[in-house]
Structure formats: C-alpha cells, structure tokens
Design a protein around this motif. Structure first.
Motif, short mmCIF file in Angstrom:
data_model
loop_
_atom_site.label_atom_id
_atom_site.label_comp_id
_atom_site.label_asym_id
_atom_site.label_seq_id
_atom_site.Cartn_x
_atom_site.Cartn_y
_atom_site.Cartn_z
N ASP A 138 98.07 -65.96 -30.12
CA ASP A 138 99.52 -65.77 -30.15
C ASP A 138 99.94 -64.73 -29.12
OD1 ASP A 138 102.00 -66.39 -31.24
OD2 ASP A 138 101.90 -64.76 -32.70
N ALA A 139 99.09 -63.71 -28.93
CA ALA A 139 99.42 -62.63 -28.00
C ALA A 139 99.23 -63.03 -26.53
CB ALA A 139 98.56 -61.40 -28.32
N VAL A 140 98.27 -63.92 -26.23
CA VAL A 140 98.02 -64.24 -24.81
C VAL A 140 98.74 -65.49 -24.31
CG1 VAL A 140 95.74 -63.11 -24.80
CG2 VAL A 140 95.87 -65.58 -25.14
N LEU A 141 99.11 -66.41 -25.21
CA LEU A 141 99.70 -67.67 -24.77
C LEU A 141 101.16 -67.52 -24.38
CD1 LEU A 141 98.31 -70.25 -27.38
CD2 LEU A 141 97.48 -69.77 -25.06
N LYS A 142 101.65 -68.46 -23.51
CA LYS A 142 103.07 -68.46 -23.17
C LYS A 142 103.87 -68.81 -24.43
CE LYS A 142 102.12 -72.91 -21.06
NZ LYS A 142 101.94 -73.67 -19.84
N PRO A 143 105.13 -68.38 -24.50
CA PRO A 143 105.88 -68.54 -25.74
C PRO A 143 106.03 -69.99 -26.20
CG PRO A 143 107.12 -67.22 -24.15
CD PRO A 143 105.90 -67.68 -23.45
N GLU A 144 106.08 -70.94 -25.26
CA GLU A 144 106.32 -72.33 -25.65
C GLU A 144 105.03 -73.08 -26.05
OE1 GLU A 144 106.76 -70.98 -22.72
OE2 GLU A 144 106.32 -72.35 -21.05
N ALA A 145 103.87 -72.44 -25.89
CA ALA A 145 102.60 -73.13 -26.18
C ALA A 145 102.46 -73.42 -27.67
CB ALA A 145 101.43 -72.29 -25.70
N LEU A 146 101.79 -74.55 -27.96
CA LEU A 146 101.58 -74.97 -29.35
C LEU A 146 100.19 -74.56 -29.83
CD1 LEU A 146 103.00 -78.64 -29.22
CD2 LEU A 146 104.25 -76.50 -29.62
N LEU A 147 100.05 -74.35 -31.13
CA LEU A 147 98.77 -74.00 -31.75
C LEU A 147 98.41 -75.03 -32.81
CD1 LEU A 147 99.24 -70.16 -32.34
CD2 LEU A 147 97.60 -71.23 -30.77
N ALA A 148 97.12 -75.42 -32.85
CA ALA A 148 96.68 -76.36 -33.88
C ALA A 148 95.34 -75.90 -34.45
CB ALA A 148 96.52 -77.76 -33.27
N SER A 149 95.10 -76.22 -35.71
CA SER A 149 93.80 -75.94 -36.31
C SER A 149 93.16 -77.24 -36.78
CB SER A 149 93.93 -74.98 -37.50
OG SER A 149 92.64 -74.81 -38.09
N ASN A 150 91.82 -77.30 -36.60
CA ASN A 150 91.05 -78.47 -37.05
C ASN A 150 90.44 -78.20 -38.44
OD1 ASN A 150 89.74 -81.06 -36.52
ND2 ASN A 150 87.84 -79.90 -36.30
N THR A 151 90.92 -77.18 -39.13
CA THR A 151 90.33 -76.82 -40.43
C THR A 151 90.28 -78.00 -41.40
OG1 THR A 151 90.50 -75.39 -42.36
CG2 THR A 151 92.57 -75.98 -41.32
N SER A 152 89.21 -78.04 -42.22
CA SER A 152 89.08 -79.09 -43.22
C SER A 152 89.72 -78.69 -44.54
CB SER A 152 87.61 -79.38 -43.49
OG SER A 152 86.95 -79.72 -42.32
N SER A 153 89.87 -77.37 -44.77
CA SER A 153 90.25 -76.98 -46.13
C SER A 153 91.18 -75.78 -46.23
CB SER A 153 88.98 -76.69 -46.94
OG SER A 153 88.29 -75.60 -46.38
N ILE A 154 91.47 -75.13 -45.12
CA ILE A 154 92.31 -73.92 -45.21
C ILE A 154 93.77 -74.30 -44.98
CG2 ILE A 154 92.70 -71.61 -44.24
CD1 ILE A 154 89.69 -71.71 -43.34
N SER A 155 94.67 -73.65 -45.72
CA SER A 155 96.10 -73.97 -45.63
C SER A 155 96.65 -73.72 -44.22
CB SER A 155 96.86 -73.12 -46.65
OG SER A 155 98.21 -73.03 -46.30
N ILE A 156 97.30 -74.74 -43.66
CA ILE A 156 97.92 -74.63 -42.33
C ILE A 156 99.07 -73.62 -42.38
CG2 ILE A 156 99.28 -75.95 -40.61
CD1 ILE A 156 96.21 -76.63 -40.74
N THR A 157 99.81 -73.64 -43.47
CA THR A 157 100.94 -72.72 -43.64
C THR A 157 100.46 -71.27 -43.61
OG1 THR A 157 102.04 -74.41 -44.96
CG2 THR A 157 102.86 -72.14 -45.20
N ARG A 158 99.33 -71.01 -44.27
CA ARG A 158 98.78 -69.64 -44.34
C ARG A 158 98.28 -69.19 -42.97
NH1 ARG A 158 95.78 -70.52 -49.18
NH2 ARG A 158 93.81 -70.43 -48.08
N LEU A 159 97.61 -70.09 -42.22
CA LEU A 159 97.13 -69.73 -40.88
C LEU A 159 98.32 -69.49 -39.95
CD1 LEU A 159 94.14 -72.24 -40.38
CD2 LEU A 159 94.00 -69.78 -40.87
N ALA A 160 99.35 -70.36 -40.06
CA ALA A 160 100.53 -70.24 -39.19
C ALA A 160 101.23 -68.91 -39.40
CB ALA A 160 101.49 -71.39 -39.47
N ALA A 161 101.15 -68.41 -40.64
CA ALA A 161 101.91 -67.20 -41.00
C ALA A 161 101.40 -65.94 -40.28
CB ALA A 161 101.86 -67.00 -42.51
N VAL A 162 100.18 -65.96 -39.72
CA VAL A 162 99.71 -64.77 -38.99
C VAL A 162 100.24 -64.75 -37.56
CG1 VAL A 162 97.59 -64.58 -40.38
CG2 VAL A 162 97.49 -65.73 -38.13
#
Ligand code: NAD
Length: 294
Positions: free
Chosen positions: A107-131
């Motif tokens: 989040d700190a190094v990417l340009k503001p418009e860049a998208l983030l995705a996780s390939n997690t099998s079991s962790i909440s996407i909402t919880r990861l996004a919140a950091v």
C-alpha cells in the motif's frame, strides 16, 4: 476511466505464485514475481520454463510465444520493484500476519490507482483489505492448483470492493484465459465450502466402517462421475490442509456439521499427510500403484 492493466506483481513465488506468473506472462502481461526467499524465485522460473516446454511439446504454445512470455517475466526480492505495477496479486504463505504485513508495505509503495488482490484460500478479504488505505481497490482472486491447468478463478468481493475494481480484475482474469465464479467473502468461498465437507464426509464413511478406502473412491468415481475419488483427492490436497480448511469453516461458521473428522485428524497427528509425505489414505512407495493404507 482507469487505464488498462498491463503490469502485474505477484508476491510469493511458491506453487501458486509461479502458476499465476506463468498464465500472466503467457497472456501478454508483464509479470514480476517477488519472494523473500531467492531460492523460491529460482525454483519458480525453472518450473515455469519446464511447464512452458511441455506446452511447446504438446503444441499449445509456440517456441516464439514461450520466448516472448519468458521475456515478460522478472523476479525480485525488493518491494520497491513493484512500484509501477497496475495490480499486485499476493500468493504468499497462508498466514494472516504475513499477509497483513505484505499488504501494508505494498500500500505504501504502489501508485494510488493500483489494485490489490489476495489468492488466500481461507482468510477474510474484508479483514486483509482493512489494513490498507485502498479497501475499495482490494479483491480476492482465488486461483486453483495447478494454475496453468485449472480453468476456474473465484473472484471475491470484500465489503468495500467497488464495482469498478471487480470489473477490472474480471477483465484481467479473462485475458489470462480463465473462467470466473463470483463469491461473497465467506469462509471457504464456493469450491472449498462444498468440496471439503464432502471429503470430510468420506473420512467419516471410512471411520464408521461404511466401506473401505478403495470402495469409497471407486463409488464416487464411477457412481458420481468424479475424476478422482474423495480419499485420493484429500491425499492430493494434503490432509493437513484439509483439516486446516475444515477448522476455518467450523470456527468461523460455528456449525457442528463442519467439525473435522477425528480419523482425518489422527492421520495428520501421525504425520501421514497424503501424497506429499508419501503416505495418507494410500501408500505412495510405488507412485505408479498407490496402495490403500490398510
Ligand atoms: P507455497 O508454500 O508453495 O508458497 C508460498 C511462498 O510465499 C514461498 O515461496 C515463500 O517463500 C513466500 N513467502 C512467505 N512469506 C513471504 C513474504 N513476506 N513476502 C514474499 N513472499 C513470501 O504456498 P502456495 O501453495 O503457493 O500457497 C500460496 C497461497 O495460495 C496461500 O494463501 C494459499 O492458501 C493459496 N492457495 C493455495 C492453493 C494450493 O492448492 N496450494 C490453492 C489455492 C490457493
């Protein structure tokens, strides 16, 4: 309108990360793999080369296409090398602390418009996004193993994910040649929510003496048209992974129907983890002819 995604970062170059980088590079994206372990990066490049060679032999890729795809692939151990990426897909070890740290740094190094995705099998996407400071630009992209072979990608919207983010990653996955199924952000998403209880139930059938290993697998192969019997498939996934997913379903959904089968847990306690450890419901001493454990 945001510009087209052309450059993708992949964090974690293990079995999933190398597969995602493979399909990205093969389908025209510039792909940079990042790992904390340089040996993982070397192994990932070797695996991609070997898998593309096999595609060339089979005629599904030309030698020239392979050379072009390999030229689009880069590796790094430095997060700052991902700064120009339009999208970063995280496929690091399944550990919430590790993933949260990775996303905070991205989040700190990417340009503001860049998208983030996780390939997690079991962790909440909402919880990861919140950091991150961009939960609207955060999404789940759950590829299947082995990535170059399996057609499906589950797309998971977190609570804050916008429609624009969703549509942009759908386009990326489509360009990678995948078919998408959209899931809400719930434990197990679609595939694991349905598949793992079925595998767990096969373990109960074995534990309860309904049938032996071979009969359970033969019954589901020939009677339900499954390409692989449930106990063979559990061995292939890894019995420790099966227990871990059942525990997530059980803890987070709170329904006793998701309790891991005691026999399955006993196999894991014994270190019989399936194919990767040489023994599970089958003994793989002779890999061409696995034998039921008893
Ligand atoms: P893996 O163990 O093969 O690879 C994980 C990689 O992440 C390793 O190379 C490791 O060095 C790297 N890593 C660890 N910490 C890191 C960090 N801080 N920064 C960068 N890299 C780091 O694991 P895998 O099977 O490829 O799984 C990766 C992710 O994909 C997990 O979230 C898993 O749940 C998910 N997934 C796995 C499967 C599967 O069948 N294996 C299927 C779908 C999704």
């Amino acid at each position: 309108m945001a510009h087209t995604i052309t450059t993708i970062g992949i964090v974690g170059a293990g079995q999933m990360g190398n597969g995602i980088a493979h399909v990205a590079a093969q389908n025209g994206f510039h792909a940079t793999m990042l790992d904390v372990n340089p040996a993982s990066l070397e192994k990932a490049l070797a695996t991609i080369t070997k898998n593309m060679d096999r595609q060339v032999q089979k005629g599904s890729l030309t030698e020239a296409q392979k050379t072009e795809a390999m030229a689009r692939l880069k590796t790094t151990t430095a997060m700052t090398d991902l700064a120009q990426c339009d999208l970063v897909i995280e496929a690091a070890t399944e550990n919430e602390g590790i993933k949260k740290k990775i996303f905070t740094e991205l989040d700190a190094v990417l340009k503001p418009e860049a998208l983030l995705a996780s390939n997690t099998s079991s962790i909440s996407i909402t919880r990861l996004a919140a950091v991150t400071k961009r939960p609207d630009k955060f999404i789940g992209l759950h590829f299947m193993n082995p990535v170059p072979m399996m057609a499906l990608v589950e797309v998971i919207k977190g609570l804050a994910t916008t429609q624009e983010t969703y549509e942009r990653v759908m386009e990326v996955a489509q360009k990678m040649g995948k078919t998408m199924a959209t899931s809400e952000d719930v434990p197990g998403f679609i595939v694991n929510r349905l598949l793992l209880p079925m595998l767990n139930e096969a373990c109960y059938a074995l534990q309860d003496g309904v049938a032996d290993v071979k009969s359970i697998d033969t019954a589901m192969k020939l009677g339900a048209g499954h390409p692989m019997g449930p106990l063979t498939l559990a061995d292939f996934i890894g019995l420790d992974t099966c227990v871990a997913i059942m525990r997530v379903l059980h803890n987070e959904l709170g329904d006793s129907k998701y309790r891991p089968c005691p026999l399955l847990v006993k196999f894991v306690d014994a270190g019989w983890l399936g194919k990767k450890s040489g023994k599970g419901f089958y003994d793989y001493t002779d890999p061409t002819n696995p034998k039921p454990y008893r």
